[in-house]
Design an enzyme around this catalytic site. Structure first.
Site, short mmCIF file in Angstrom:
data_model
loop_
_atom_site.label_atom_id
_atom_site.label_comp_id
_atom_site.label_asym_id
_atom_site.label_seq_id
_atom_site.Cartn_x
_atom_site.Cartn_y
_atom_site.Cartn_z
N HIS A 37 71.00 7.28 17.28
CA HIS A 37 69.81 8.14 17.28
C HIS A 37 68.69 7.56 18.15
CE1 HIS A 37 66.50 10.67 16.07
NE2 HIS A 37 65.87 9.62 15.57
N HIS A 47 61.64 2.85 17.14
CA HIS A 47 60.75 3.73 16.40
C HIS A 47 61.12 3.91 14.93
CE1 HIS A 47 63.72 6.98 17.25
NE2 HIS A 47 63.21 7.55 16.18
N GLU A 75 60.43 1.87 9.52
CA GLU A 75 60.62 2.85 8.46
C GLU A 75 61.91 2.65 7.69
OE1 GLU A 75 61.48 7.61 8.42
OE2 GLU A 75 59.83 6.90 9.69
N ASP A 76 62.98 2.26 8.39
CA ASP A 76 64.32 2.27 7.78
C ASP A 76 64.98 0.90 7.64
OD1 ASP A 76 64.21 5.03 7.53
OD2 ASP A 76 65.12 5.38 9.49
N ASP A 128 62.18 12.57 19.35
CA ASP A 128 62.86 12.33 18.08
C ASP A 128 63.24 13.66 17.41
OD1 ASP A 128 63.32 10.58 15.50
OD2 ASP A 128 61.98 12.19 14.89
#
Length: 708
Positions: free
Chosen positions: A92, A116, A120-121, A181
């Site tokens: 991704h 990016h 967050e992940d 995105d």
């Protein structure tokens, strides 16, 4: 950010940027390369070869080391994470980065794009990103990182967008990454539940696509439109696809024929130009079909003419209009007057002998790059320039007026729901106009904006005190809709108790105006709900002639110090013009031996003279008290009557009678008959009345008389 994305199942455009990108990127191949893990230090991983190739095409001298290090960190951080499609998660950020590289994004944007989703992940922190890649990359990654649902609940999505927009205000590259995105997630949305596909598609339609349009990133905008179209309107999408396929199978191609003719015309004129066929994307074909009904071959695309210099664009236009049949009504010059999203082109059209109309776009190669990629094509807008002072300040040439307005009103949005709904409304207004302020400045406003919107754009919440406007030098109501190029002067009252009207909401099109008015009304429920603020309805209690009259009709009153060349004549001052010293006056005999005195310029004088009525010589015998009727015209506001009568009393005027007409279009007309101790005080009285906030004119009465 995108762990929900899955296999591509939604059909995309047959032609255009999407086809090129899909041909360039093989997610399975990238997945296999990612599974091999990081490569030796200083060697570019095979997995980013497509990104590097696209990046070098735009930036041949770029330093690729940040990309190598960003990929290594992203791959190791996401290792073991899988997308719902079963592919390694790293595919991704790689796909998002390739999209941006194809558009010409510079290295810092691509570095942040690879990273990016790490904060967050994964376990990577913003501080770690900053330490390894610098403050700019840290800022971009932070800008696109979602807020946690655990902390924000249902408000997580709108508050994430609010955070992202604020970050975009400082660096538009934040939104570039977000758009890329979302494009990759929309491409791979097919295995999500239908209801989730629909929800994401609607947010894309209402928020992301308008943002792509405003930032000029047409390549992303058009593909997003097609992907949303396929999800939200599958039957219409399929019908449009069939139309495109059917047209592609035809033997004749009117666009190709006209393109060949144009090449010949331009070659003969010694103009170096490329003439390309630019197929319409699905949504564009659908719109044309709804507008024109049956489609013909020329409706499925446009011709794009690319040249080297701005002057060549006009040279091409001149040759096409001379040698072919132009459709003059289709001409638009977006080079001299660019669109608010940086777009520049000449638009025209030529007609074929069979009646088909071929639309033509004429632009330079640089204009084309900006038309496709918008702000992404500008590279790093914050790179230091030798023309700028080295004071540490960064001027952002990519922050347009609409973004500044958006950032202003979002601070005042009282809750996430208001912000979310207002954001969608604001983004739905795509066209912007420029209005000139009376002080020489300019205001950028959405099409359809009124004087109410201009007031709040210029004065913020101080616009509550606005009492009217002049548009192009003429008095106008606050509800007046402004046009591109208008000059507006806003008239501000001095009363600290000035209040907005609930009716203003009907004329407010900008979020800044609507939110400011709504906040005031919410803070003053009694006034707001009961409608007592009468800026566009009724003024404060209106006295009538009967309520204030003390001496009856002014036409029957005796004259003061008027000398008449007629012995024993009774003298009356005409009520139609209410003469006072030092007015030039004349007289006419009426029944009963009386003489009525008029101002020489009174309309009744001309009428009576035309019928042959003889004039009687009169003159002022000296200045002393007088009675006069004045008309005050004003914008409606609270306490206006009280302020006017106080100003008149201060000047020594005694009000004999007064009439206030019902307001119309935010204006109200007051008629006062007053007694002055000295006629010489009249100019000062009229000045005092004009100085009352909201009053824009005071004049002597010009009432048409009946019989004098």
């Amino acid at each position: 950010m995108s762990a929900e994305a899955t296999n591509p199942a939604t059909p995309g455009p047959v032609t255009g940027p999407a086809a090129r990108w899909r041909a360039r990127i093989d997610l399975r191949r990238l997945g296999r390369a990612a599974l091999l893990g990081p490569t030796a230090r200083d060697r570019l991983p095979d997995a980013i070869s497509h990104v590097v190739e696209a990046h070098r095409a735009h930036h041949p001298d770029a330093d690729l080391e940040p990309l190598r290090r960003a990929y290594v960190l992203a791959e190791s951080s996401h290792r073991g994470q899988m997308r719902k499609s079963g592919e390694p998660y790293i595919t991704h950020p790689l796909a998002v980065t390739l999209i941006l590289a194809e558009l010409g994004a510079e290295t810092t944007t691509l570095t942040a794009s690879l990273l990016h989703d790490t904060v967050e992940d994964t376990e990577v922190t913003l501080d770690q990103v900053g330490e390894q890649f610098g403050a700019e990359v840290r800022y971009l990654v932070d800008g696109v990182t979602k807020l946690e649902k655990v902390d924000y609940g249902a408000a997580a999505e709108p508050e994430t967008f609010r955070k992202m927009l604020v970050a975009t205000g400082n660096d538009v590259r934040v939104m570039s990454i977000k758009l890329a995105d979302r494009l990759h997630n929309m491409r791979t949305l097919g295995v999500m539940r239908p209801e989730k596909q629909e929800r994401i598609a609607k947010v894309t339609r209402d928020v992301l696509i308008p943002l792509a349009e405003r930032l000029g990133v047409q390549a992303l905008k058009t593909e997003l439109e097609d992907l949303v179209f396929a999800i939200l309107h599958p039957e219409e999408y399929e019908h449009t696809r069939e139309l495109i396929v059917e047209n592609a199978s035809r033997a004749d191609d009117p666009l190709a024929e006209v393109a060949d003719e144009m090449r010949t015309v331009l070659r003969d004129a010694d103009i170096q130009a490329e003439v390309l066929i630019r197929p319409r994307h699905f949504v564009s074909v659908h719109r044309v079909a709804r507008k024109r009904g049956r489609l013909r071959g020329a409706d499925f695309g446009r011709l794009l003419v690319l040249v080297a210099e701005d002057a060549d664009c006009y040279g091409v236009l001149g040759e096409l209009h001379t040698c072919m049949t132009p459709v003059v009504s289709e001409f638009k010059d977006f080079i001299a007057v660019p669109k608010f999203n940086l777009y520049q082109s000449l638009h025209t059209a030529v007609a074929r002998p069979d009646g088909q109309v071929v639309e033509v776009l004429i632009r330079t190669h640089q204009m084309h790059k900006v038309a496709e990629a918008g702000v992404v094509a500008l590279g790093n807008p914050y790179a230091p320039s030798s023309d700028e002072p080295a004071d540490g300040e960064r001027a952002d040439p990519t922050r347009p007026g609409w973004l500044s307005r958006l950032l202003d009103w979002q601070q005042a949005a009282p809750d996430p729901d208001t912000f979310w709904s207002t954001l969608r409304e604001d983004l739905a207004q795509n066209r912007e106009i420029t209005v000139f302020r009376a002080d020489g400045g300019t205001l950028g406003l959405p099409e359809g904006a009124s004087c109410v919107d201009a007031a709040y754009a210029q004065y913020g919440e101080d616009a509550h005190a606005c009492i009217g406007a002049r548009v192009n030098g003429r008095l106008a109501t606050l509800s007046t809709v402004l046009k591109d190029g208008d000059t507006v002067e806003l008239l501000m009252g001095q009363d600290p108790a000035s209040e907005p009207s609930r009716e203003w909401l009907e004329h407010a099109h900008t979020p800044a105006a609507r939110i400011a008015i709504q906040r005031w009304l919410a803070a003053h429920p009694a006034t707001g709900e009961e409608g007592e603020r009468p800026a566009e309805s009724a003024p404060a209690p209106r006295p009538t002639t009967e309520a204030l009259s003390t001496e009856g009709s002014s036409t029957a009153r005796p004259a003061a110090n008027v000398v008449v060349d007629q012995p024993d004549a009774t003298v009356r001052l005409a009520g139609c013009c209410t003469p006072v010293p030092p007015d030039e006056i004349t007289g006419f005999a009426v029944r009963g031996g009386a003489v009525t005195v008029h101002r020489v310029l009174c309309t009744a004088v001309a009428r009576m003279k035309s019928t042959g009525r003889p004039e009687i010589a009169v003159h002022w015998g000296g200045t002393s008290e007088c009675r006069v009727t004045l008309v005050a015209e004003s914008f409606v506001r609270p306490h206006l009557l009280a302020d006017l009568t106080e100003a008149m009393a201060t000047e020594g005027a005694e009000i004999v009678s007064a009439t206030v007409e019902p307001p119309a279009q935010q204006r109200v007309r007051h008629t006062y008959t007053v007694q002055l101790p000295d006629a010489a005080d009249l100019p000062a009285l009229m000045r005092a009345m004009r100085n009352v906030a909201g009053v824009y004119d005071v004049s002597r009465t010009q009432t048409q008389p009946g019989m004098s």
